[in-house]
Design an enzyme around this catalytic site. Structure first.
Site, short mmCIF file in Angstrom:
data_model
loop_
_atom_site.label_atom_id
_atom_site.label_comp_id
_atom_site.label_asym_id
_atom_site.label_seq_id
_atom_site.Cartn_x
_atom_site.Cartn_y
_atom_site.Cartn_z
CE LYS A 22 -1.74 1.63 4.02
NZ LYS A 22 -1.46 3.05 4.31
CG ASN A 23 2.30 2.68 3.48
OD1 ASN A 23 1.13 2.95 3.18
ND2 ASN A 23 2.70 2.54 4.73
CB CYS A 126 -5.03 10.58 11.51
SG CYS A 126 -3.46 9.84 11.93
NE ARG A 131 0.77 10.61 10.36
CZ ARG A 131 0.16 9.63 9.73
NH1 ARG A 131 -0.94 9.13 10.22
NH2 ARG A 131 0.61 9.17 8.58
CG ASP A 316 3.29 1.50 9.50
OD1 ASP A 316 3.48 1.78 8.31
OD2 ASP A 316 3.01 2.37 10.35
NE ARG A 408 -7.40 4.36 5.47
CZ ARG A 408 -6.91 5.51 5.90
NH1 ARG A 408 -7.30 6.01 7.06
NH2 ARG A 408 -6.00 6.16 5.21
C1 EPZ Z 1 4.34 7.07 6.34
O1 EPZ Z 1 3.57 8.10 6.93
C2 EPZ Z 1 3.42 5.87 6.23
N1 EPZ Z 1 2.29 6.17 5.35
C3 EPZ Z 1 2.92 5.49 7.63
O2 EPZ Z 1 2.11 4.32 7.50
C4 EPZ Z 1 4.14 5.15 8.49
O3 EPZ Z 1 3.72 4.84 9.79
C5 EPZ Z 1 5.09 6.35 8.52
O4 EPZ Z 1 5.46 6.73 7.18
C6 EPZ Z 1 6.37 6.05 9.29
O5 EPZ Z 1 7.03 4.97 8.70
C7 EPZ Z 1 2.45 6.03 4.01
O6 EPZ Z 1 3.51 5.70 3.52
C8 EPZ Z 1 1.23 6.32 3.16
P1 EPZ Z 1 6.49 10.34 8.46
P2 EPZ Z 1 4.16 9.62 6.97
O7 EPZ Z 1 6.46 11.62 7.71
O8 EPZ Z 1 4.97 9.87 5.76
C9 EPZ Z 1 6.72 13.60 11.88
C10 EPZ Z 1 0.18 3.02 7.70
O9 EPZ Z 1 -0.34 2.47 8.67
N2 EPZ Z 1 6.59 14.60 10.83
O10 EPZ Z 1 7.63 9.38 8.22
O11 EPZ Z 1 3.03 10.54 7.26
C11 EPZ Z 1 5.45 12.77 12.04
O12 EPZ Z 1 4.52 13.44 12.86
C12 EPZ Z 1 0.72 4.43 7.84
O13 EPZ Z 1 0.31 2.51 6.57
C13 EPZ Z 1 6.74 15.95 11.15
O14 EPZ Z 1 6.96 16.30 12.31
O15 EPZ Z 1 5.12 9.54 8.24
C14 EPZ Z 1 5.99 11.51 12.69
O16 EPZ Z 1 6.16 11.77 14.07
C15 EPZ Z 1 0.49 5.00 9.23
N3 EPZ Z 1 6.60 16.88 10.18
C16 EPZ Z 1 7.37 11.36 12.05
O17 EPZ Z 1 7.70 12.65 11.51
C17 EPZ Z 1 6.36 16.53 8.88
O18 EPZ Z 1 6.27 17.44 8.01
C18 EPZ Z 1 7.42 10.34 10.91
O19 EPZ Z 1 6.37 10.67 10.03
C19 EPZ Z 1 6.21 15.16 8.56
C20 EPZ Z 1 6.34 14.21 9.54
#
Ligand code: EPZ
Length: 429
Positions: A22-23, A126, A131, A316, A408
């Site tokens: 999915k990701n 969420c 996020r 995840d 999802r």
């Molecule tokens: C991706 O989300 C995945 N989603 C998530 O999977 C996964 O848990 C996550 O990466 C971490 O591996 C998809 O790929 C569609 P991040 P993403 O940006 O990109 C902080 C699932 O269940 N952050 O790596 O949104 C954020 O709050 C989903 O399939 C900022 O502070 O995650 C988090 O604490 C859930 N500012 C950390 O970084 C930003 O601008 C990592 O988030 C962006 C992120």
């Protein structure tokens, strides 16, 4: 709303086909916006999030064709999407769509890269956390976009095109890395991304972009170099197997006992999780069909795990590991370092008899001998599947409500598990 009914106690035996990730699928579909030629994606999973993103892309004027079943297709053959963004007719991504699936915010990168403008709703928080998207915005600014926030929308502009730059992420962000990659691919000049996410899905998207004519090197490491090109062409790409689905079913087998081959799974995509499963007492081996996971009657051993960006233990799979540890012989500890509120499954697992204590980002799990089935509520995608894992080993009946969360990210989960002997059925509601 559909519910899933599980009567625990059955070991799992047989084969589970692993679907496309999915990701990786979501950013790959978004990358189609970077070219007016056709992008063909194979091995696409049939998931609610994929269908929703098709709707969102349609809003921009993207045409998406899907192939029907073909003679000889296996029961779980991934679908083929033929995506054409020849004419982008709208550079706005509205709140009512983006708020349903956060990753759709990532359309901002190809839209501003190719069209010079984008107006995308802030996705909002969420269940698992606030996020924010501040680092995604920072990346676009480093690549020459001007950004303003207007009525809950991020308005990005780059009338003369984006320009190569250096994007240094203060923390690892998957979405930030995808955003920087797609923006830099069409920028004027060369870009460098420092402290890039190393998740396999980043590598998969970069491989596809290179097939489209991009010049990206270092994807999968923390330093990625992108030489911008004036335009990208169409390509064909097969989505890599889903490492989170793989780890989820591996934990289900470790929980129930049994012997299952995860068909098409790639151990290199989730080595940390496989190592943890080995520590817990499951037998993990690689065959040419994929990964074989078995556990005889011996009890599960407790583990200490901290979630980390790839190649560490993935956040995840944190909820799924917690479900497994509810039956370990001893005390386990799980620390969640990626999201601030990813323990929503704890209260629901407690309803099944689990003994879990929370202290900030740390969870301490006292293994118990018996879990008892009960009605439980799914709250987010990965939490809902942790309830399924616990229910598979609980005595009696468990009813998991709000299973739309499951749909999802897990393709036909109840079919894949019942084919291996689980007593699990979906009740349409
Ligand atoms: C991706 O989300 C995945 N989603 C998530 O999977 C996964 O848990 C996550 O990466 C971490 O591996 C998809 O790929 C569609 P991040 P993403 O940006 O990109 C902080 C699932 O269940 N952050 O790596 O949104 C954020 O709050 C989903 O399939 C900022 O502070 O995650 C988090 O604490 C859930 N500012 C950390 O970084 C930003 O601008 C990592 O988030 C962006 C992120």
């Amino acid at each position: 709303m559909d519910r899933i009914r599980i009567v625990g106690g059955q070991p799992l035996h047989g084969t589970i086909p692993i679907s496309g990730a999915k990701n990786a699928t979501l950013p790959l579909m978004i990358a189609s916006l970077l070219t007016e030629e056709e992008l063909i994606l194979d091995n696409v999973p049939r998931l609610a999030d994929v269908a929703l993103l098709q709707r969102i892309l349609g809003n921009h004027g993207v045409d998406i064709m899907t192939n029907g079943k073909r003679p000889g297709d296996s029961a779980y053959q991934g679908q083929t999407l033929k995506i054409s963004a020849a004419h982008i007719i709208d550079t706005t991504a509205p709140y009512e769509l983006v708020s349903k699936m956060r990753a759709s915010f990532w359309v901002i990168a190809p839209l501003v890269a190719r069209m010079g403008e984008a107006r995308v709703s802030m996705p909002g928080g969420c269940a698992i956390g606030t996020r924010p998207v501040d680092l995604l915005i920072m990346a676009l600014e480093q690549l020459g976009a001007t950004i303003e926030i207007d009525g809950g929308y991020v308005v990005a502009k780059a009338k003369d095109g984006l320009r190569g730059g250096e994007v240094v992420f203060p923390k690892v962000t998957v979405g930030g890395t995808h955003t920087a990659l797609m923006a830099a691919a069409l920028a004027n000049g060369t870009s460098v991304i420092e402290n890039a996410a190393r998740e396999p899905e980043i590598r998969d998207v970069a491989d596809c972009l290179n097939k489209m004519g991009a010049r990206i090197s270092g994807a999968g490491t923390s330093r990625i170099i992108i030489e911008g090109v004036p335009r990208l062409k169409g390509a064909r790409h097969s989505v890599l197997p889903d490492r989170i689905e793989t780890g989820t079913y591996a934990m289900a087998v470790a929980m129930t006992g049994g012997d299952v081959t995860l068909q098409g799974a790639r151990p290199d995509l989730l080595q940390a999780a496989l190592d943890t499963l080995g520590e817990a007492g499951a037998k993990v081996s690689t065959t040419n069909a994929g990964i074989r996971i078995a556990r005889n009657g011996a009890g599960l051993m407790p583990v200490q795990v901290t979630t980390e960006p790839f190649p560490g233990f993935p956040t995840d799979l944190q909820a799924q590991l917690m479900a497994l540890m509810t039956r370990a012989r001893g005390t386990s500890r799980i620390t969640e370092t990626i999201f601030e509120n990813r323990f929503m499954h704890v209260q629901e697992l407690a309803r099944l008899g689990a003994r879990i204590a929370l202290d900030g980002q740390n969870a301490t799990i006292e293994g118990v001998d018996v879990l008892k089935g009960a009605p439980v509520m799914a709250t987010d995608l990965r939490a809902s599947v942790s309830l399924v894992i616990a229910a598979l080993a609980a005595e009696g009946e468990t009813m998991v409500n709000r299973v739309y969360h499951l749909d999802r990210g897990f393709e036909r989960l109840e079919d894949k598990l019942s084919a291996c002997g689980a007593d699990i059925t979906r009740i349409a509601g």
